[in-house]
Design an enzyme around this catalytic site. Sequence first.
Site, mmCIF file in Angstrom:
data_model
loop_
_atom_site.group_PDB
_atom_site.id
_atom_site.type_symbol
_atom_site.label_atom_id
_atom_site.label_comp_id
_atom_site.label_asym_id
_atom_site.label_seq_id
_atom_site.Cartn_x
_atom_site.Cartn_y
_atom_site.Cartn_z
ATOM 1 N N TYR A 106 0.861 -1.178 0.000
ATOM 2 C CA TYR A 106 0.000 0.000 0.000
ATOM 3 C C TYR A 106 0.900 1.232 0.000
ATOM 4 O O TYR A 106 1.671 1.440 0.938
ATOM 5 C CB TYR A 106 -0.832 -0.068 1.273
ATOM 6 N N TYR B 129 -11.467 -5.421 7.763
ATOM 7 C CA TYR B 129 -10.125 -5.078 8.243
ATOM 8 C C TYR B 129 -10.161 -3.993 9.321
ATOM 9 O O TYR B 129 -9.624 -4.149 10.412
ATOM 10 C CB TYR B 129 -9.258 -4.595 7.068
ATOM 11 N N HIS B 130 -10.812 -2.897 8.972
ATOM 12 C CA HIS B 130 -10.776 -1.734 9.870
ATOM 13 C C HIS B 130 -11.579 -1.948 11.133
ATOM 14 O O HIS B 130 -11.382 -1.259 12.117
ATOM 15 C CB HIS B 130 -11.272 -0.495 9.135
ATOM 16 N N LYS C 5 -9.565 15.799 18.270
ATOM 17 C CA LYS C 5 -8.874 15.199 17.127
ATOM 18 C C LYS C 5 -8.831 16.238 16.018
ATOM 19 O O LYS C 5 -9.711 16.301 15.183
ATOM 20 C CB LYS C 5 -9.607 13.947 16.644
ATOM 21 N N ASP D 289 -7.476 13.299 10.125
ATOM 22 C CA ASP D 289 -7.234 11.920 10.512
ATOM 23 C C ASP D 289 -8.409 11.367 11.314
ATOM 24 O O ASP D 289 -8.852 11.967 12.274
ATOM 25 C CB ASP D 289 -5.935 11.893 11.332
ATOM 26 N N HIS E 266 -8.580 8.201 12.725
ATOM 27 C CA HIS E 266 -8.279 7.064 13.589
ATOM 28 C C HIS E 266 -8.495 7.491 15.040
ATOM 29 O O HIS E 266 -7.658 8.143 15.640
ATOM 30 C CB HIS E 266 -6.847 6.574 13.368
#
Lengths: 652, 321
Positions: free
Chosen positions: A4, A158-159, A524, A528, A530
């Site tokens: 990636y 996945y996430h 945050k 981003d 996450h």
Amino acid sequence: MRTYSGHSTPKASNELYRANLAKGQTGLSVAFDLPTQTGYDSDASFARGEVGKTGVPIDSLGDLRELFEGLQLEQMNTSMTINATAAWLLALYVALAEEQGATLSKLRGTTQNDIIKEYLSRGTYVFPPEPSLRLIADMIEYTVEHLPEFNPVNVCSYHLQEAGATPEQEIAYALGTAIAVLDTVQARGVSQASLDKVFGRVSFFLNSNLRFIDEVCKQRAFARLWDKLGLERYGVQDAKLRRFRYGVQVNSLGLTEAQPENNIIRIVLEMLGVTLSRDARARAIQLPAWNEALGLPRPWDQQLSLRAQQILAYESDLLEHADIFEGSVVIERRTSELAAAAWAEVEAVLARGGIVQAVAEGYVKERLVAANAARLVAIEQGTQIVVGVNEFRESEPSPLLEAGSVDAILRVDPASEAEQIERLQRWRAGRDSAAVASALEALERAAREGSNLMPPSIAAAKAGVTTGEWANTLRGVFGEYRAPTGVSGASTPETLQEQLTRLRAELDDLTEQLGRRPKLLVGKPGLDGHSNGAEQIALRARDAGFEVVYEGIRVSPKELARAAADEGVHLVGLSILSGAHLELVGETLERLRALGLGELPVVVGGIIPEEDAALLRARGVRAVFTPKDYRIGQIIEQLIALVRSTSLPKAG
Amino acid sequence: MDELQELVERVLARDFAAVGRAISLVEDRRPRASERSERLLQLLRTSGRAAAGHCLGLTGPPGAGKSTLVSALARVARRRALSVGVLAVDPSSPRSGGALLGDRVRIEGDPDDELLYVRSMASGGDLGGLARAAGAAVEVLTAAYELVVVETVGVGQSETDVEHVSDTVVLVVQPASGDLLQFIKAGILEIPDVLVVNKLDLGPVATRAAAELRAALAATHPGRQASVPPVVLTSAATSDGVDELLDRCAEHRAQLAATGALEAERAARRRRWAYRLFRDWAGARGVQQLGGRAHAEARLALLLGEGRSAWGAASALAEQR
């Protein structure tokens, strides 16, 4: 086999792709920067400091041209990690392919295009769930007709694992997402033959961690349930079309900052789980780099990951055998267990009206936040061992890190942002503005009328429209969305009672002395998404007795500073994982000073190299927390001490 | 000019950082801070500009879309060039005392807009639904801003709490939720001055809910046709109906002002709020010792008449006792 990648500018990424293809990589996996993923141009105020950070910036057709310079799209298999703006990136891709004279029906590749997991984990959503699902359905309709070899949706469990999901949750919420997409397509009244085709084109993107027997069984359970869903819910008769097609990226969540070389072994084991047996073998694998928890990987780090795959494929005998677990009682039992538990959760989601409703209500996110809290508490208490982190911590000095300096990880040259902005402005100046305006008008009309958004998007791409213009036009029609944070409905596991009791006593005492309860702003800033760290800090701080103001992801430094002033907080905690920490923290500190809050203590958490941490502290940040600070209880204790030392009048 | 006078000047000038500090001060329970906050409120009151703002108390069951509606109200009011202060109250955890604030739909505002102020406050668990300092915070906010919206999570007792601090009580109802029956049973329909059926985007379900609500109100206000509160349909998502809601609230306030009831209402409210605070400290027994609620309220009225805040009056009475 691919890694990636993509960074800084289209030109630099193009060079990287060519080098990787020369090394034997067989496909391209494009990483985009956050402004591109969230529909902002490189010169938007939200993009500041983020351009080229997590991937390549694509503002226009001109950028895509440069990205694929010298490469024939017709011969490529291109995987694009793009979601909220997937329709736009596909439109640019189609426009470029037509320019190259390619036959569209030969284009192969994947757009990730799973918006649900963005609300739950990755955070690069833009629009509310309903119009987002419509965009996905539009793309499916378009590709089934014009790009039959293209995978328009890659449902990502996945996430979910990265957000802390258990295997059962990973399966259930991914299937729930696929159901939402397929139901939307079905509701458009497509024929059974088309529905069959669409079902056959939905692919998945899984995670794999170190519990590798579980991972073997998870894949089997997934395949079993997918087959059942195809047959029973959608009436797909052709067994080939019901095959569970998936790729895997192995787990990043479990990679450690401490003794990072151990991650190489972790990565190999995680890869083994998803390749070991033929009936549970990923079609494509992507590996993270061993030093991911430290910062952006360099080409050499990526090469190591590619070599690991090549050794497994070409040196070992893994690919020579039929399914080695056929007839295994243990594997079969665990598979059935997982399938049953996952199906029960699928039904729980459907009972709430489907995944969109369950996500909007906060149900799914709360389950994930709680599961992640349980995982972290187990590591904190030592019931789950992580080598080099909570056990076996002694280490010889690492020659790999000795260079230890700034050079040990890749840095994005700050000049590349300016360069990209300049390119964008040149692009805007050089295009036919009347054509742009009418293309945007057509796009807006289609959005309002409900016709398929792909054709006007492709026309807009050709007219020179930029990413920000495309997204802003749709924002105007669909509105913007803010997903539930999941913190309010979750709570810290009971096993931590002792720690909580101690922290509560400390906070009660501090409350008495301050005259009011300590108030913490968790922010945050930047693009981003996450949010694991911010959520876990907010959760534990609240359960310890802080008043916590947390408004979720994507809050600008300006908004944070304003909230700090309005809310009268004692402390600000910022969480940043995109690599833009120097810019974002710097700007937040500046804004606070401008409001007369220069004395307000600020702490920062994220993937922050030690050199940067030192810089941040020099600028006035009181503490910097990184993944090696895995004991959240200790972090909270430090926060309490910080409020005590800064908000109380000095003794004497 | 001393520090507090300066703070008051800046609050009156709508300096948001000063408003933030003033509210932090009235939240502070330390004895010395209490004296200062008492003086701050007095200065605000004697400035002649205090309580100029119109305070709406927005309440309703969870999930009714209160936060989105507050956001829409703020947006529309700002478009009308009204300065806006918002106080959002969230519950505190009874076990830890901690609270998660702002974790609902965020009030979207331009951070450069100095005339939109948003504060969240934990209920603190002292009184049903509203923090002890909420009354004082509202005094600060109404001194600074033309429109003040107090939002509370309406469950049980707290639905009636918000009336102690607001001029106009707005009850938000979610269509097809079964709330209505609960409200009728609990006698809650007596309290609101304006009712809102939110989520107009649900279509016929919402209009039906509004019709049912109007019928129920007519039944609970027999022979008092003029005093039946209006029912407004809104969609917080699109801001539809929000203009009308603001109009209805303004009418309610104009009515109060015209009949001279506004000042009397505010005085009565302050007395009731002071009584709640007093009872919270002194307990039912303390009230009894003073000869019951009526006597306690009469003494509080005297103390309030001397220019004390509700909090100041309640603590003074607690000390006198």
